[in-house]
Design a protein around this motif. Sequence first.
Motif, PDB file in Angstrom:
ATOM      1  N   THR A   5      22.356 -21.877  35.132  1.00 24.57           N
ATOM      2  CA  THR A   5      22.766 -20.652  35.804  1.00 24.57           C
ATOM      3  C   THR A   5      23.044 -19.509  34.839  1.00 24.57           C
ATOM      4  OG1 THR A   5      25.077 -21.305  35.872  1.00 24.57           O
ATOM      5  CG2 THR A   5      23.733 -21.884  37.787  1.00 24.57           C
ATOM      6  N   LEU A   6      23.325 -19.814  33.584  1.00 26.82           N
ATOM      7  CA  LEU A   6      23.605 -18.766  32.611  1.00 26.82           C
ATOM      8  C   LEU A   6      22.397 -18.545  31.705  1.00 26.82           C
ATOM      9  CD1 LEU A   6      27.232 -19.698  31.514  1.00 26.82           C
ATOM     10  CD2 LEU A   6      26.526 -17.946  33.143  1.00 26.82           C
ATOM     11  N   GLU A   7      22.058 -17.289  31.517  1.00 22.92           N
ATOM     12  CA  GLU A   7      20.986 -16.917  30.598  1.00 22.92           C
ATOM     13  C   GLU A   7      21.580 -16.009  29.536  1.00 22.92           C
ATOM     14  OE1 GLU A   7      17.860 -15.092  32.841  1.00 22.92           O
ATOM     15  OE2 GLU A   7      17.297 -16.980  33.805  1.00 22.92           O
ATOM     16  N   ALA A   8      20.996 -16.044  28.333  1.00 23.33           N
ATOM     17  CA  ALA A   8      21.572 -15.268  27.233  1.00 23.33           C
ATOM     18  C   ALA A   8      20.493 -14.563  26.427  1.00 23.33           C
ATOM     19  CB  ALA A   8      22.371 -16.182  26.321  1.00 23.33           C
ATOM     20  N   ASP A   9      20.917 -13.468  25.793  1.00 24.29           N
ATOM     21  CA  ASP A   9      20.054 -12.713  24.887  1.00 24.29           C
ATOM     22  C   ASP A   9      20.936 -12.142  23.783  1.00 24.29           C
ATOM     23  OD1 ASP A   9      17.501 -11.339  24.172  1.00 24.29           O
ATOM     24  OD2 ASP A   9      18.721  -9.560  24.561  1.00 24.29           O
ATOM     25  N   VAL A  10      20.445 -12.188  22.547  1.00 24.92           N
ATOM     26  CA  VAL A  10      21.178 -11.580  21.440  1.00 24.92           C
ATOM     27  C   VAL A  10      20.269 -10.549  20.776  1.00 24.92           C
ATOM     28  CG1 VAL A  10      20.554 -13.356  19.727  1.00 24.92           C
ATOM     29  CG2 VAL A  10      22.623 -11.984  19.395  1.00 24.92           C
ATOM     30  N   SER A  11      20.842  -9.420  20.432  1.00 26.79           N
ATOM     31  CA  SER A  11      20.086  -8.365  19.759  1.00 26.79           C
ATOM     32  C   SER A  11      20.900  -7.840  18.590  1.00 26.79           C
ATOM     33  CB  SER A  11      19.748  -7.233  20.736  1.00 26.79           C
ATOM     34  OG  SER A  11      20.923  -6.672  21.254  1.00 26.79           O
ATOM     35  N   THR A  12      20.201  -7.169  17.674  1.00 25.98           N
ATOM     36  CA  THR A  12      20.858  -6.594  16.505  1.00 25.98           C
ATOM     37  C   THR A  12      20.530  -5.114  16.428  1.00 25.98           C
ATOM     38  OG1 THR A  12      18.982  -7.058  15.051  1.00 25.98           O
ATOM     39  CG2 THR A  12      20.686  -8.752  15.210  1.00 25.98           C
ATOM     40  N   ALA A  13      21.412  -4.385  15.762  1.00 21.23           N
ATOM     41  CA  ALA A  13      21.189  -2.962  15.524  1.00 21.23           C
ATOM     42  C   ALA A  13      21.575  -2.674  14.088  1.00 21.23           C
ATOM     43  CB  ALA A  13      22.016  -2.116  16.477  1.00 21.23           C
ATOM     44  N   ASP A  14      20.650  -2.105  13.338  1.00 16.75           N
ATOM     45  CA  ASP A  14      20.962  -1.699  11.972  1.00 16.75           C
ATOM     46  C   ASP A  14      20.172  -0.442  11.648  1.00 16.75           C
ATOM     47  OD1 ASP A  14      19.207  -4.626  11.296  1.00 16.75           O
ATOM     48  OD2 ASP A  14      18.316  -2.671  11.038  1.00 16.75           O
ATOM     49  N   GLY A  15      20.475   0.160  10.532  1.00 18.27           N
ATOM     50  CA  GLY A  15      19.865   1.427  10.153  1.00 18.27           C
ATOM     51  C   GLY A  15      18.472   1.272   9.568  1.00 18.27           C
ATOM     52  N   GLU A  16      17.808   2.387   9.345  1.00 20.29           N
ATOM     53  CA  GLU A  16      16.470   2.402   8.752  1.00 20.29           C
ATOM     54  C   GLU A  16      16.514   1.947   7.297  1.00 20.29           C
ATOM     55  OE1 GLU A  16      13.402   3.580  10.101  1.00 20.29           O
ATOM     56  OE2 GLU A  16      14.412   3.446  12.036  1.00 20.29           O
ATOM     57  N   SER A  17      17.506   2.399   6.557  1.00 20.14           N
ATOM     58  CA  SER A  17      17.646   2.000   5.160  1.00 20.14           C
ATOM     59  C   SER A  17      18.541   0.772   5.099  1.00 20.14           C
ATOM     60  CB  SER A  17      18.249   3.150   4.354  1.00 20.14           C
ATOM     61  OG  SER A  17      19.514   3.454   4.860  1.00 20.14           O
ATOM     62  N   ARG A  62      28.487  -5.770   5.025  1.00 10.95           N
ATOM     63  CA  ARG A  62      27.896  -5.958   3.698  1.00 10.95           C
ATOM     64  C   ARG A  62      26.874  -7.103   3.655  1.00 10.95           C
ATOM     65  NH1 ARG A  62      33.137  -5.291   3.335  1.00 10.95           N
ATOM     66  NH2 ARG A  62      33.636  -7.416   2.735  1.00 10.95           N
ATOM     67  N   PRO A  63      25.863  -7.063   4.528  1.00 12.13           N
ATOM     68  CA  PRO A  63      24.850  -8.123   4.506  1.00 12.13           C
ATOM     69  C   PRO A  63      23.962  -8.018   3.275  1.00 12.13           C
ATOM     70  CG  PRO A  63      24.164  -6.386   5.986  1.00 12.13           C
ATOM     71  CD  PRO A  63      25.554  -6.034   5.528  1.00 12.13           C
ATOM     72  N   ARG A  64      23.458  -9.140   2.840  1.00 11.89           N
ATOM     73  CA  ARG A  64      22.495  -9.158   1.738  1.00 11.89           C
ATOM     74  C   ARG A  64      21.090  -8.997   2.310  1.00 11.89           C
ATOM     75  NH1 ARG A  64      24.603 -14.129  -2.038  1.00 11.89           N
ATOM     76  NH2 ARG A  64      26.430 -13.031  -2.824  1.00 11.89           N
ATOM     77  N   ALA A  65      20.207  -8.364   1.525  1.00 17.32           N
ATOM     78  CA  ALA A  65      18.819  -8.192   1.951  1.00 17.32           C
ATOM     79  C   ALA A  65      18.166  -9.555   2.144  1.00 17.32           C
ATOM     80  CB  ALA A  65      18.059  -7.368   0.915  1.00 17.32           C
ATOM     81  N   SER A  90      15.324 -13.140  15.298  1.00 16.91           N
ATOM     82  CA  SER A  90      15.045 -12.920  13.880  1.00 16.91           C
ATOM     83  C   SER A  90      15.701 -11.621  13.443  1.00 16.91           C
ATOM     84  CB  SER A  90      13.536 -12.831  13.651  1.00 16.91           C
ATOM     85  OG  SER A  90      12.928 -14.046  13.986  1.00 16.91           O
ATOM     86  N   LEU A  91      16.070 -11.568  12.165  1.00 18.70           N
ATOM     87  CA  LEU A  91      16.778 -10.418  11.632  1.00 18.70           C
ATOM     88  C   LEU A  91      16.272 -10.149  10.222  1.00 18.70           C
ATOM     89  CD1 LEU A  91      19.214  -8.424  11.395  1.00 18.70           C
ATOM     90  CD2 LEU A  91      20.600 -10.399  10.784  1.00 18.70           C
ATOM     91  N   THR A  92      15.923  -8.894   9.948  1.00 19.69           N
ATOM     92  CA  THR A  92      15.530  -8.490   8.602  1.00 19.69           C
ATOM     93  C   THR A  92      16.526  -7.456   8.097  1.00 19.69           C
ATOM     94  OG1 THR A  92      13.194  -8.844   9.076  1.00 19.69           O
ATOM     95  CG2 THR A  92      13.718  -7.423   7.194  1.00 19.69           C
ATOM     96  N   VAL A  93      17.121  -7.741   6.931  1.00 18.27           N
ATOM     97  CA  VAL A  93      17.992  -6.768   6.287  1.00 18.27           C
ATOM     98  C   VAL A  93      17.192  -6.227   5.098  1.00 18.27           C
ATOM     99  CG1 VAL A  93      20.155  -6.398   5.056  1.00 18.27           C
ATOM    100  CG2 VAL A  93      20.077  -8.017   6.970  1.00 18.27           C
ATOM    101  N   PRO A  94      16.847  -4.928   5.124  1.00 24.45           N
ATOM    102  CA  PRO A  94      16.026  -4.359   4.062  1.00 24.45           C
ATOM    103  C   PRO A  94      16.756  -4.248   2.737  1.00 24.45           C
ATOM    104  CG  PRO A  94      16.650  -2.661   5.642  1.00 24.45           C
ATOM    105  CD  PRO A  94      17.185  -3.960   6.155  1.00 24.45           C
ATOM    106  N   GLU A  95      15.987  -4.133   1.650  1.00 20.96           N
ATOM    107  CA  GLU A  95      16.546  -3.956   0.301  1.00 20.96           C
ATOM    108  C   GLU A  95      17.328  -2.671   0.208  1.00 20.96           C
ATOM    109  OE1 GLU A  95      16.256  -5.840  -2.538  1.00 20.96           O
ATOM    110  OE2 GLU A  95      15.138  -7.413  -1.545  1.00 20.96           O
TER     111      GLU A  95
END
Length: 119
Positions: free
Chosen positions: A6-18, A90-93, A114-119
């Motif tokens: 009965t329960l459905e889930a979704d996770v999203s991320t928000a981060d900057g361009e740089s 303070r995530p690491r790339a 999936s999540l990408t933290v840029p350099e």
Amino acid sequence: MTLEGTLEADVSTADGESRPESVAFAFTVTNAGSEPVELQFSDMCKAEFVVRDGDREVWRFTEGRMFAQMLSREAFAPGESSTYEAEWERPRAGEYTAIAELRAQEASCEAQTSLTVPE
């Protein structure tokens, strides 16, 4: 009443361009069933967020944090959603998998992205 299916889930991320100073997570849980659902929580943390690099855990929202030990309930009408948020500072790339899990006493619900933290 069983909550399986009965329960459905979704996770999203928000981060900057740089290179972001932090990554914000939003975990949305929806009652996809036709009956109301009431969830019970044992503390004020209603969702757990974990970031993994392959098999290695690199960040956990609850690590080093304390939450008020207070029983609470949250009711969901059919089709109703609730969103829980967290922030990874303070995530690491790198390339990661973000996992969010509901911490209700009688229900299990999780999502990942999936999540990408840029350099």
